[in-house]
Design a protein around this motif. Structure first.
Motif, PDB file in Angstrom:
ATOM      1  N   GLU A   5       0.823  -1.214   0.000  1.00  0.00           N
ATOM      2  CA  GLU A   5       0.000   0.000   0.000  1.00  0.00           C
ATOM      3  C   GLU A   5       0.859   1.267   0.000  1.00  0.00           C
ATOM      4  OE1 GLU A   5      -0.791  -2.562   2.079  1.00  0.00           O
ATOM      5  OE2 GLU A   5      -2.840  -3.113   1.570  1.00  0.00           O
ATOM      6  N   VAL A  23      -5.691  -1.479  -5.346  1.00  0.00           N
ATOM      7  CA  VAL A  23      -5.148  -2.790  -5.005  1.00  0.00           C
ATOM      8  C   VAL A  23      -6.221  -3.867  -5.188  1.00  0.00           C
ATOM      9  CG1 VAL A  23      -4.065  -4.180  -3.195  1.00  0.00           C
ATOM     10  CG2 VAL A  23      -3.555  -1.719  -3.350  1.00  0.00           C
ATOM     11  N   HIS A  24      -5.908  -4.878  -5.989  1.00  0.00           N
ATOM     12  CA  HIS A  24      -6.789  -6.032  -6.139  1.00  0.00           C
ATOM     13  C   HIS A  24      -6.546  -6.968  -4.963  1.00  0.00           C
ATOM     14  CE1 HIS A  24      -6.629  -4.460 -10.246  1.00  0.00           C
ATOM     15  NE2 HIS A  24      -7.818  -5.023 -10.398  1.00  0.00           N
ATOM     16  N   ILE A  25      -7.638  -7.554  -4.457  1.00  0.00           N
ATOM     17  CA  ILE A  25      -7.581  -8.409  -3.272  1.00  0.00           C
ATOM     18  C   ILE A  25      -8.151  -9.783  -3.616  1.00  0.00           C
ATOM     19  CG2 ILE A  25      -8.320  -8.673  -0.871  1.00  0.00           C
ATOM     20  CD1 ILE A  25      -6.664  -6.151  -1.262  1.00  0.00           C
ATOM     21  N   LYS A  58      -2.615  -9.577  -2.206  1.00  0.00           N
ATOM     22  CA  LYS A  58      -2.848  -8.231  -2.728  1.00  0.00           C
ATOM     23  C   LYS A  58      -1.949  -8.029  -3.941  1.00  0.00           C
ATOM     24  CE  LYS A  58      -3.926  -6.387   1.820  1.00  0.00           C
ATOM     25  NZ  LYS A  58      -3.600  -5.395   2.832  1.00  0.00           N
ATOM     26  N   ASN A 111       3.063  -7.474  -5.897  1.00  0.00           N
ATOM     27  CA  ASN A 111       2.176  -8.216  -5.007  1.00  0.00           C
ATOM     28  C   ASN A 111       2.782  -8.270  -3.617  1.00  0.00           C
ATOM     29  OD1 ASN A 111       3.778 -10.706  -4.665  1.00  0.00           O
ATOM     30  ND2 ASN A 111       3.289 -11.066  -6.817  1.00  0.00           N
ATOM     31  N   ASN A 112       1.994  -8.731  -2.665  1.00  0.00           N
ATOM     32  CA  ASN A 112       2.435  -8.720  -1.286  1.00  0.00           C
ATOM     33  C   ASN A 112       3.148 -10.005  -0.867  1.00  0.00           C
ATOM     34  OD1 ASN A 112       0.009 -10.198  -1.347  1.00  0.00           O
ATOM     35  ND2 ASN A 112      -0.438  -9.727   0.793  1.00  0.00           N
TER      36      ASN A 112
END
Length: 122
Positions: A73, A98-100, A105, A120-121
């Protein structure tokens, strides 16, 4: 054969000056070496190679992916403040840019030539 060998991402661009501005200034990647046809940027413990090509941006899939962990983020906000526009895909849950998907993410954005870059996370 290749399991112990390093790899690097490689991205085609049409304008080396514009690409240098984007990758060095917008994304904050240190330039390691370069000339009018090829540049190498440091990204973590690997490299991102950018080269001039008439076929730049013709790939319609991810060109480069960064696993940025919990900083996603913060990085998205920093990139957005620098003018980066994020892709929004239908049929995916979206919170801001952000796509979840469960705990996963992800974001996508394009470089000036339309190469798709992904964070991505993981």
């Amino acid at each position: 054969m290749l399991k112990d060998k390093d790899s690097a991402a490689i991205v085609a661009v049409t304008d080396m000056n514009r690409a240098r501005q984007f990758y060095e200034t917008t994304l904050g990647l240190p330039l390691v070496s370069g000339d009018e046809n090829v540049m190498q940027f440091e990204t973590g413990s690997t490299a991102l190679v950018v080269y001039r090509s008439d076929y730049a941006g013709s790939n319609k899939a991810n060109a480069v992916v960064w696993g940025v962990g919990a900083e996603i983020e913060t990085i998205v906000a920093d990139l957005k403040a620098k003018g980066v526009v994020f892709e929004h895909y239908k049929d995916m849950d979206l919170q801001g840019d952000v796509h979840i998907a469960g705990d996963f993410k992800m974001v996508w954005f394009k470089d000036p030539d339309g190469n798709i870059l992904h964070l991505n996370n993981m």
